[in-house]
Design an enzyme around this catalytic site. Structure first.
Site, PDB file in Angstrom:
ATOM      1  N   CYS A 133       1.088   0.557  10.210  1.00 60.51           N
ATOM      2  CA  CYS A 133       0.586  -0.518   9.343  1.00 60.51           C
ATOM      3  C   CYS A 133       1.669  -1.414   8.764  1.00 60.51           C
ATOM      4  CB  CYS A 133      -0.258   0.084   8.218  1.00 60.51           C
ATOM      5  SG  CYS A 133      -1.108  -1.184   7.271  1.00 60.51           S
ATOM      6  N   CYS A 138     -19.094  -6.526   4.814  1.00 61.02           N
ATOM      7  CA  CYS A 138     -18.419  -5.262   5.112  1.00 61.02           C
ATOM      8  C   CYS A 138     -17.115  -5.263   4.314  1.00 61.02           C
ATOM      9  CB  CYS A 138     -18.138  -5.209   6.613  1.00 61.02           C
ATOM     10  SG  CYS A 138     -17.152  -3.785   7.115  1.00 61.02           S
ATOM     11  N   CYS A 166       0.700   5.087   6.637  1.00 63.73           N
ATOM     12  CA  CYS A 166       0.173   4.902   8.004  1.00 63.73           C
ATOM     13  C   CYS A 166       1.260   4.256   8.871  1.00 63.73           C
ATOM     14  CB  CYS A 166      -1.074   4.035   7.966  1.00 63.73           C
ATOM     15  SG  CYS A 166      -2.292   4.610   6.756  1.00 63.73           S
ATOM     16  N   ARG A 207     -17.012  -2.380  18.852  1.00 62.42           N
ATOM     17  CA  ARG A 207     -16.338  -3.605  18.395  1.00 62.42           C
ATOM     18  C   ARG A 207     -14.905  -3.676  18.920  1.00 62.42           C
ATOM     19  NH1 ARG A 207     -18.436  -6.473  14.278  1.00 62.42           N
ATOM     20  NH2 ARG A 207     -19.946  -4.828  13.904  1.00 62.42           N
ATOM     21  N   CYS A 243     -15.910  -9.297   6.979  1.00 63.09           N
ATOM     22  CA  CYS A 243     -15.305  -8.036   6.560  1.00 63.09           C
ATOM     23  C   CYS A 243     -14.059  -8.297   5.714  1.00 63.09           C
ATOM     24  CB  CYS A 243     -14.944  -7.210   7.789  1.00 63.09           C
ATOM     25  SG  CYS A 243     -14.154  -5.646   7.355  1.00 63.09           S
ATOM     26  N   CYS A 292     -18.748   1.802   9.449  1.00 59.60           N
ATOM     27  CA  CYS A 292     -18.011   1.191  10.550  1.00 59.60           C
ATOM     28  C   CYS A 292     -16.795   2.096  10.718  1.00 59.60           C
ATOM     29  CB  CYS A 292     -17.618  -0.238  10.179  1.00 59.60           C
ATOM     30  SG  CYS A 292     -16.470  -0.982  11.354  1.00 59.60           S
ATOM     31  N   CYS A 338       0.838  -1.203   0.000  1.00 56.60           N
ATOM     32  CA  CYS A 338       0.000   0.000   0.000  1.00 56.60           C
ATOM     33  C   CYS A 338       0.874   1.255   0.000  1.00 56.60           C
ATOM     34  CB  CYS A 338      -0.910  -0.009   1.227  1.00 56.60           C
ATOM     35  SG  CYS A 338      -2.027   1.400   1.243  1.00 56.60           S
TER      36      CYS A 338
HETATM   37  N1  SAM Z   1      -6.468   0.236   3.421  1.00 57.50           N
HETATM   38  C1  SAM Z   1      -7.690   0.523   4.000  1.00 57.50           C
HETATM   39  C2  SAM Z   1      -7.652   1.796   4.781  1.00 57.50           C
HETATM   40  O1  SAM Z   1      -6.799   1.946   5.646  1.00 57.50           O
HETATM   41  O2  SAM Z   1      -8.464   2.662   4.529  1.00 57.50           O
HETATM   42  C3  SAM Z   1      -8.272  -0.584   4.826  1.00 57.50           C
HETATM   43  C4  SAM Z   1      -7.434  -1.511   5.638  1.00 57.50           C
HETATM   44  S1  SAM Z   1      -6.772  -0.886   7.147  1.00 57.50           S
HETATM   45  C5  SAM Z   1      -5.625  -2.121   7.530  1.00 57.50           C
HETATM   46  C6  SAM Z   1      -8.072  -0.969   8.338  1.00 57.50           C
HETATM   47  C7  SAM Z   1      -7.802  -0.401   9.708  1.00 57.50           C
HETATM   48  O3  SAM Z   1      -7.080  -1.332  10.509  1.00 57.50           O
HETATM   49  C8  SAM Z   1      -6.975   0.860   9.810  1.00 57.50           C
HETATM   50  O4  SAM Z   1      -7.713   2.003   9.542  1.00 57.50           O
HETATM   51  C9  SAM Z   1      -6.531   0.829  11.262  1.00 57.50           C
HETATM   52  O5  SAM Z   1      -7.457   1.526  12.067  1.00 57.50           O
HETATM   53  C10 SAM Z   1      -6.518  -0.654  11.605  1.00 57.50           C
HETATM   54  N2  SAM Z   1      -5.137  -1.134  11.794  1.00 57.50           N
HETATM   55  C11 SAM Z   1      -4.228  -1.397  10.829  1.00 57.50           C
HETATM   56  N3  SAM Z   1      -3.057  -1.792  11.364  1.00 57.50           N
HETATM   57  C12 SAM Z   1      -3.214  -1.781  12.707  1.00 57.50           C
HETATM   58  C13 SAM Z   1      -2.350  -2.078  13.799  1.00 57.50           C
HETATM   59  N4  SAM Z   1      -1.085  -2.440  13.618  1.00 57.50           N
HETATM   60  N5  SAM Z   1      -2.857  -1.975  15.040  1.00 57.50           N
HETATM   61  C14 SAM Z   1      -4.140  -1.590  15.232  1.00 57.50           C
HETATM   62  N6  SAM Z   1      -4.993  -1.289  14.244  1.00 57.50           N
HETATM   63  C15 SAM Z   1      -4.547  -1.372  12.994  1.00 57.50           C
HETATM   64  C1  DTB Z   2     -10.673  -2.207  12.094  1.00 60.14           C
HETATM   65  O1  DTB Z   2     -10.890  -1.106  12.614  1.00 60.14           O
HETATM   66  N1  DTB Z   2      -9.844  -3.117  12.578  1.00 60.14           N
HETATM   67  C2  DTB Z   2      -9.764  -4.257  11.692  1.00 60.14           C
HETATM   68  C3  DTB Z   2     -10.864  -3.927  10.636  1.00 60.14           C
HETATM   69  N2  DTB Z   2     -11.249  -2.618  10.988  1.00 60.14           N
HETATM   70  C4  DTB Z   2     -10.562  -4.037   9.207  1.00 60.14           C
HETATM   71  C5  DTB Z   2      -8.394  -4.410  11.136  1.00 60.14           C
HETATM   72  C6  DTB Z   2      -7.351  -4.583  12.207  1.00 60.14           C
HETATM   73  C7  DTB Z   2      -6.041  -4.796  11.550  1.00 60.14           C
HETATM   74  C8  DTB Z   2      -4.961  -5.062  12.541  1.00 60.14           C
HETATM   75  C9  DTB Z   2      -3.632  -5.194  11.917  1.00 60.14           C
HETATM   76  C10 DTB Z   2      -3.496  -6.306  10.928  1.00 60.14           C
HETATM   77  O2  DTB Z   2      -3.940  -7.449  11.213  1.00 60.14           O
HETATM   78  O3  DTB Z   2      -2.892  -6.066   9.881  1.00 60.14           O
HETATM   79 FE1  SF4 Z   3      -2.689   1.264   3.434  1.00 56.58          FE
HETATM   80 FE2  SF4 Z   3      -2.400   0.158   5.828  1.00 56.58          FE
HETATM   81 FE3  SF4 Z   3      -2.919   2.746   5.629  1.00 56.58          FE
HETATM   82 FE4  SF4 Z   3      -4.832   0.934   4.983  1.00 56.58          FE
HETATM   83  S1  SF4 Z   3      -3.946   1.272   7.004  1.00 56.58           S
HETATM   84  S2  SF4 Z   3      -4.259   2.784   3.859  1.00 56.58           S
HETATM   85  S3  SF4 Z   3      -3.537  -0.692   4.140  1.00 56.58           S
HETATM   86  S4  SF4 Z   3      -1.059   1.712   4.875  1.00 56.58           S
END
Ligand code: SAM
Ligand code: DTB
Ligand code: SF4
Length: 346
Positions: free
Chosen positions: A59, A128, A56, A260, A96, A188, A52
Site C-alpha cells: 500500500c 460503498c 500492508c 469486479r 466508492c 464487497c 495509515c
Molecule cells: N484502509 C482500508 C482498508 O484497507 O481496510 C481501505 C482502503 S484499501 C486501499 C482498499 C483495498 O485496496 C485493499 O484492501 C487492497 O485490496 C487494495 N489495494 C490497495 N493498494 C493496492 C495496490 N497497490 N495494488 C492492488 N490493490 C491494492
Molecule cells: C478494491 O478492492 N480495490 C479498490 C477498492 N477496493 C477500494 C482500491 C484499489 C486501490 C489501488 C491502489 C491505489 O490506487 O491506491
Molecule cells: Fe491502511 Fe493501505 Fe492497509 Fe488500507 S490497505 S489499511 S489504507 S495500509
C-alpha cells in the site's frame, strides 16, 4: 443463502481445468445469472489519503512504506458529493469512498462520512465505503445513512497473509465482514493477485471467499499495482492467464456476485480484459484514478465496451436498495444487490 461449503480440493479441481473449459464454464454460469452485455461502472474516490498505521506491504498509504504520496485530511462533504455527481453523469451507478484508516473511530470524521453516504445514496447511486475495521454499531449507522456495500478485502490466503500484513489479523477482517452482514449491508470482498503468492494461495483465497455466508455481493479482483517505495515494488508480475483463471473460478463459485476488475487494469491489455469479461467479470472501476494510483481513462473504457458490444449497467429504476427497501426494477431477476436483498427478505 449459502447452501454449499467448498473444500480447497473442490476449488483446486476447478482451478486446474483446461483453460478454455474453465472459461467456457464460467461464461455459461455468467449467462445464467447476469445480462452478459452489462458492465457495472463504479467510481472510486480517496476521501482521506495516506498516513495509515497498518503495514500492508502493497500500500502506498501506509506509514511503514516509503511511497511518494501527499497526505490529505478528510475531504469536505460537498467536495465529495460534487465528485459523485460527476461520476454519475459519466455513467457510474456506484460510488466508492475510501479512507486510509485502520479502523473507524466514532466522532466528527465518522459523522461526516455518514453524511457523504447519505448524499450519494440520495443521488440514486449505490454508496460503498472502505474505512478499515468496523464495529456492528458503526455498520448499523452506515446502513441507516443509506450504505449499499462495505468494501473489506481478505487480500490473500490465510496461509500467506502474514507475509503481507502483520498489524491486522485475518480473524479481524472476518469479524468486520460479520458486522457488515449483521447490519444488512452487502459485502464487497476480494483480494489482490500477484503479490508473490502461490497457486495454492489463490485457491485458498477463492475457497474462503466462496464460503463466506452470505457470499459477497461484489468480489473485487485486484492485480497488484507495484508502488515504488513499498516492499512489493519488485515482485514478479503474475501471468495474466492466472488472473483470468481466478476470475473464472470466482464467477463459478459466486454466481450472483458482481466480479469486479479492480486495481491493475492499466497494465492489462484490452484483449486480456475482454477475456476476463468472457470469464464472467461484470464490473469495473472507472475514472482516471483508483485511490492513489492511475486507472485507464474514461474514453479507453467506453471505447473498449463499445468494441466488445458491452454496455454500462443502467441505474436501478427505484434507486439503491437502502433507500427504497428493495426494488431492483430489472426484468428477469438479475443478481444485483437490490435483487439479492429482495430475495433474502422474501
Ligand atoms: N484502509 C482500508 C482498508 O484497507 O481496510 C481501505 C482502503 S484499501 C486501499 C482498499 C483495498 O485496496 C485493499 O484492501 C487492497 O485490496 C487494495 N489495494 C490497495 N493498494 C493496492 C495496490 N497497490 N495494488 C492492488 N490493490 C491494492
Ligand atoms: C478494491 O478492492 N480495490 C479498490 C477498492 N477496493 C477500494 C482500491 C484499489 C486501490 C489501488 C491502489 C491505489 O490506487 O491506491
Ligand atoms: Fe491502511 Fe493501505 Fe492497509 Fe488500507 S490497505 S489499511 S489504507 S495500509
Amino acid at each position: 443463502m449459502q447452501n454449499k461449503t467448498y473444500t480447497k480440493d473442490d476449488v483446486a479441481a476447478l482451478y486446474h481445468k483446461p483453460f478454455m473449459d474453465l472459461v467456457y464454464e464460467a461464461s455459461t454460469v455468467h449467462r445464467e445469472n447476469h445480462d452478459p452485455q452489462e458492465i457495472q461502472m463504479c467510481t472510486l474516490l480517496s476521501i482521506k489519503t495516506g498516513g495509515c498505521t497498518e503495514d500492508c506491504k502493497y500500500c502506498s498509504q501506509s506509514i511503514h512504506n516509503n511511497a511518494d504520496l501527499e497526505k490529505e485530511i478528510l475531504m469536505k462533504t460537498d467536495q465529495v458529493l460534487a465528485q459523485a455527481k460527476a461520476a454519475k453523469e459519466a455513467g457510474s451507478t456506484r460510488f466508492c469512498m475510501g479512507a486510509a484508516w485502520p479502523r473507524v473511530l466514532e466522532g466528527k470524521a465518522f459523522d461526516r462520512v455518514c453524511d457523504m453516504v447519505k448524499g450519494v445514496s440520495d443521488m440514486g447511486m449505490e454508496a460503498c465505503v472502505t474505512l478499515g475495521m468496523l464495529t456492528y454499531d458503526q455498520a448499523k449507522r452506515l446502513k441507516e445513512a443509506g450504505l449499499s456495500a462495505y468494501n473489506h478485502n481478505l487480500d490473500t490466503s490465510e496461509e500467506y497473509y502474514d507475509n503481507i500484513i502483520t498489524t491486522r489479523s485475518y480473524e479481524e477482517r472476518l469479524e468486520t465482514l460479520e458486522n457488515v452482514a449483521k447490519a444488512g449491508i452487502s459485502a464487497c470482498c476480494g483480494g489482490i493477485l500477484g503479490m508473490g503468492e502461490s497457486e495454492d494461495d489463490r485457491i485458498s483465497l477463492m475457497t474462503t471467499l466462496a464460503n463466506l455466508d452470505p457470499q459477497p455481493e461484489s468480489v473485487p479482483i485486484n492485480m497488484l499495482v507495484p508502488v515504488k517505495g513499498t516492499p512489493l515494488e519488485n515482485v514478479e508480475r503474475l501471468d495474466i492467464f492466472e488472473w483470468i483463471r481466478c476470475i473464472a473460478v470466482a464467477r463459478i463459485l459466486m454466481p450472483k456476485a458482481m466480479v469486479r476488475l479492480s486495481a491493475g487494469r492499466l497494465e492489462i491489455s484490452k484483449e486480456a480484459q475482454a477475456l476476463a469479461f468472457m470469464a464472467g467479470a461484470n464490473a469495473i472501476f472507472t475514472g482516471e484514478k483508483l485511490l492513489t494510483t492511475a486507472n485507464p481513462e474514461k474514453d479507453f473504457d467506453h471505447a473498449l465496451l463499445e468494441k466488445l458490444g458491452l454496455k454500462p449497467r443502467a441505474p436501478y429504476k427505484d434507486g439503491p436498495v437502502t433507500q427504497q427497501g428493495g426494488g431492483c426494477g430489472r426484468e428477469g431477476g438479475c443478481g444485483c444487490a437490490n435483487a439479492q436483498q429482495e430475495a433474502s427478505a422474501a
